[in-house]
Design a protein around this motif. Structure first.
Motif, PDB file in Angstrom:
ATOM      1  N   LEU A 162      -8.770   9.833  31.938  1.00  0.00           N
ATOM      2  CA  LEU A 162      -8.962  11.293  31.937  1.00  0.00           C
ATOM      3  C   LEU A 162      -7.923  11.969  32.821  1.00  0.00           C
ATOM      4  CD1 LEU A 162     -12.823  11.789  32.248  1.00  0.00           C
ATOM      5  CD2 LEU A 162     -11.377  12.420  30.324  1.00  0.00           C
ATOM      6  N   ALA A 163      -7.586  11.296  33.908  1.00  0.00           N
ATOM      7  CA  ALA A 163      -6.668  11.909  34.885  1.00  0.00           C
ATOM      8  C   ALA A 163      -5.207  11.738  34.492  1.00  0.00           C
ATOM      9  CB  ALA A 163      -6.899  11.287  36.260  1.00  0.00           C
ATOM     10  N   MET A 164      -4.945  10.928  33.466  1.00  0.00           N
ATOM     11  CA  MET A 164      -3.550  10.667  33.101  1.00  0.00           C
ATOM     12  C   MET A 164      -2.879  11.966  32.654  1.00  0.00           C
ATOM     13  SD  MET A 164      -2.528   7.279  31.071  1.00  0.00           S
ATOM     14  CE  MET A 164      -2.170   7.850  29.443  1.00  0.00           C
ATOM     15  N   PRO A 165      -1.714  12.310  33.247  1.00  0.00           N
ATOM     16  CA  PRO A 165      -1.097  13.586  32.875  1.00  0.00           C
ATOM     17  C   PRO A 165      -0.578  13.556  31.444  1.00  0.00           C
ATOM     18  CG  PRO A 165       0.313  12.358  34.392  1.00  0.00           C
ATOM     19  CD  PRO A 165      -0.940  11.556  34.237  1.00  0.00           C
ATOM     20  N   ARG A 166      -0.572  14.728  30.838  1.00  0.00           N
ATOM     21  CA  ARG A 166       0.028  14.862  29.510  1.00  0.00           C
ATOM     22  C   ARG A 166       1.537  14.872  29.651  1.00  0.00           C
ATOM     23  NH1 ARG A 166      -0.191  19.517  25.958  1.00  0.00           N
ATOM     24  NH2 ARG A 166       0.058  18.384  24.026  1.00  0.00           N
ATOM     25  N   SER A 167       2.232  14.410  28.621  1.00  0.00           N
ATOM     26  CA  SER A 167       3.683  14.424  28.668  1.00  0.00           C
ATOM     27  C   SER A 167       4.191  15.873  28.704  1.00  0.00           C
ATOM     28  CB  SER A 167       4.245  13.714  27.433  1.00  0.00           C
ATOM     29  OG  SER A 167       5.536  14.170  27.171  1.00  0.00           O
ATOM     30  N   GLY A 168       5.123  16.140  29.632  1.00  0.00           N
ATOM     31  CA  GLY A 168       5.719  17.467  29.723  1.00  0.00           C
ATOM     32  C   GLY A 168       6.499  17.819  28.470  1.00  0.00           C
ATOM     33  N   ILE A 169       7.007  16.784  27.780  1.00  0.00           N
ATOM     34  CA  ILE A 169       7.771  17.024  26.550  1.00  0.00           C
ATOM     35  C   ILE A 169       6.833  17.563  25.468  1.00  0.00           C
ATOM     36  CG2 ILE A 169       9.343  16.027  24.841  1.00  0.00           C
ATOM     37  CD1 ILE A 169       9.925  13.782  26.896  1.00  0.00           C
ATOM     38  N   ARG A 170       5.631  16.957  25.386  1.00  0.00           N
ATOM     39  CA  ARG A 170       4.626  17.428  24.410  1.00  0.00           C
ATOM     40  C   ARG A 170       4.267  18.887  24.658  1.00  0.00           C
ATOM     41  NH1 ARG A 170       4.009  14.969  19.671  1.00  0.00           N
ATOM     42  NH2 ARG A 170       4.892  12.953  20.082  1.00  0.00           N
ATOM     43  N   GLU A 171       4.151  19.231  25.951  1.00  0.00           N
ATOM     44  CA  GLU A 171       3.777  20.601  26.285  1.00  0.00           C
ATOM     45  C   GLU A 171       4.818  21.587  25.741  1.00  0.00           C
ATOM     46  OE1 GLU A 171       2.839  22.861  30.353  1.00  0.00           O
ATOM     47  OE2 GLU A 171       2.148  20.784  30.312  1.00  0.00           O
ATOM     48  N   ILE A 172       6.084  21.217  25.850  1.00  0.00           N
ATOM     49  CA  ILE A 172       7.141  22.089  25.322  1.00  0.00           C
ATOM     50  C   ILE A 172       7.091  22.092  23.792  1.00  0.00           C
ATOM     51  CG2 ILE A 172       9.655  22.391  25.148  1.00  0.00           C
ATOM     52  CD1 ILE A 172       8.379  23.177  27.890  1.00  0.00           C
TER      53      ILE A 172
END
Ligand code: PLP
Length: 390
Positions: free
Chosen positions: A15-25
């Protein structure tokens, strides 16, 4: 809303694993066809025709499960390729075919490490290494790569090994996101450290065919003790990302253990895609050279444009990425990347996604047309100049 009952709680670490910043873009680009896409690490070429034809024909012959380890034909083709391209002697029994390099990396890590073990990853490095390490309950430890060549700082690596209980080091040359290509001397020096401290070496060589300056050196060539697991893939070399065929070579016992795990992870790779991969590895290699030449031309164009704009951060010598240094505007590269998409219609990968060594940088993928790269860099330069306080 009630709290999640304790017996049904999901894994807190996941649950705590961060989402990829690339995906966010990427999410900011959905539904917008005006965006110049420079964030995705995916070849913009289509799979060569003879590979597609081999797959079509294979579909009529057989579409079943294969051995966990992959088909004998493909393992033989991979063993031949490791000899021809990498200068390595591998037996087909030491080869495991996987669902892309991703599956090879994950299953190898699962086979090697236990809860809490340390795994050294490059900084800047491909973020998926850290996610996989978290998924197998291990701990990611960084070792720095240094601009402008993006080779490892050997003293810092030595210190990182000594200061930790790391059991595995991941190496990635040619590298994502850096485009760095390690020299033979550097590769050998890293292998000496691995031998001195008795580490496994997980070598991710998916960009091995995209080298513009220097040459690719497989770490396994400097390995006398079977400590290297060599991983590669058809994805980048043959523009076959969606086919999902990768492979690894390891010492026989480890290869058989990984093959056993594959039963529980993916059962086996796609049967038809494995036939396509045989055609890729055994067939004409002209397309590989043509794609390399195209990436090379784009690399030259990007380097010239970035240098002219005063944004060059190390000259990539391989893979298909380049960094733009936007630190004159900000070190908050996520904010920069968000602003670049929303106000200037260009998507890039924020440097902070790849580790602290990429602070102030954004990654451009050169898997786009020359026009897109040139215009993308012009707009990046414009945003750097316009950034409040820059
Ligand atoms: N390793 C690196 C460094 C990558 O950049 C990528 C894809 O972007 C992969 C592995 C994944 O390759 P595959 O498509 O074979 O799973």
């Amino acid at each position: 809303m009630t709290d999640t009952p304790t017996r049904r709680r999901p894994n807190a670490a996941m649950l705590a694993m961060p989402r990829s910043g690339i995906r966010e873009i990427m999410d900011l680009t959905w539904g917008r066809d005006d965006v110049l896409r420079l964030e995705v690490g995916e070849p913009d070429f289509t799979t060569p025709g003879h590979i597609v034809e081999a797959a079509v024909e294979a579909t009529r012959r057989r579409t079943g499960y294969t051995a966990n380890q992959g088909t004998a034909q493909l393992r033989e083709a991979v063993a031949d390729k490791l000899g021809r391209v990498n200068g390595l002697a591998a037996d087909p029994d030491e080869v495991v075919i996987t669902v892309g390099a991703v599956n090879a990396l994950f299953s190898t890590l699962r086979a090697l490490v236990s809860d809490g073990d340390g795994v050294l990853v490059p900084d800047p490095g491909w973020p998926n290494y850290r996610s996989m390490i978290a998924m197998v309950g291990a701990r990611a430890l960084s070792y720095p790569l240094l601009a402008p060549t993006w080779e490892p700082d050997l003293d810092a690596l030595d210190a990182a090994i000594r200061a930790s209980d790391a059991r595995v080091i991941i190496v990635n040359s040619p590298g994502n996101p850096t485009g760095g290509v390690w020299s033979a001397e550097t590769t050998e020096a890293v292998m000496r450290l691995a031998a001195e401290h008795d580490l496994h070496v997980l070598s991710d060589e998916v960009y091995e065919e995209m080298v513009f300056d220097g040459a690719h050196h497989s770490p396994k060539r400097f390995d006398a003790d079977g400590r290297v697991i060599t991983i590669s893939s058809c994805s980048k070399t043959y523009a076959m990302t969606g086919w999902r065929v990768g492979y690894l070579a390891a010492d026989r016992t480890l290869a058989q253990t990984i093959a056993k795990l594959q039963e529980a992870v993916v059962a086996c790779p796609n049967d038809v895609a494995q036939s396509a991969a045989v055609a890729a590895l055994r067939g004409p290699q002209d397309a590989v050279g043509e794609m390399r030449a195209a990436y090379h031309a784009r690399r030259d164009l990007a380097v010239a444009a970035l240098r002219e704009a005063g944004l060059l951060a190390g000259e990539p010598r391989g893979a298909f990425y380049a960094f733009a240094d936007v630190s004159a505007a900000t070190t908050d590269t996520m904010a920069f990347a968000r602003g670049l998409v929303s106000d200037h219609g260009v998507s890039v990968a924020p440097g902070e996604t790849f580790g602290p060594q990429a602070a102030g940088l954004v990654r451009l993928s050169l898997a786009s047309s020359e026009d897109t790269i040139a215009e993308g860099i012009r707009r990046i330069a414009r945003l750097v100049a316009e950034w409040p306080g820059a």
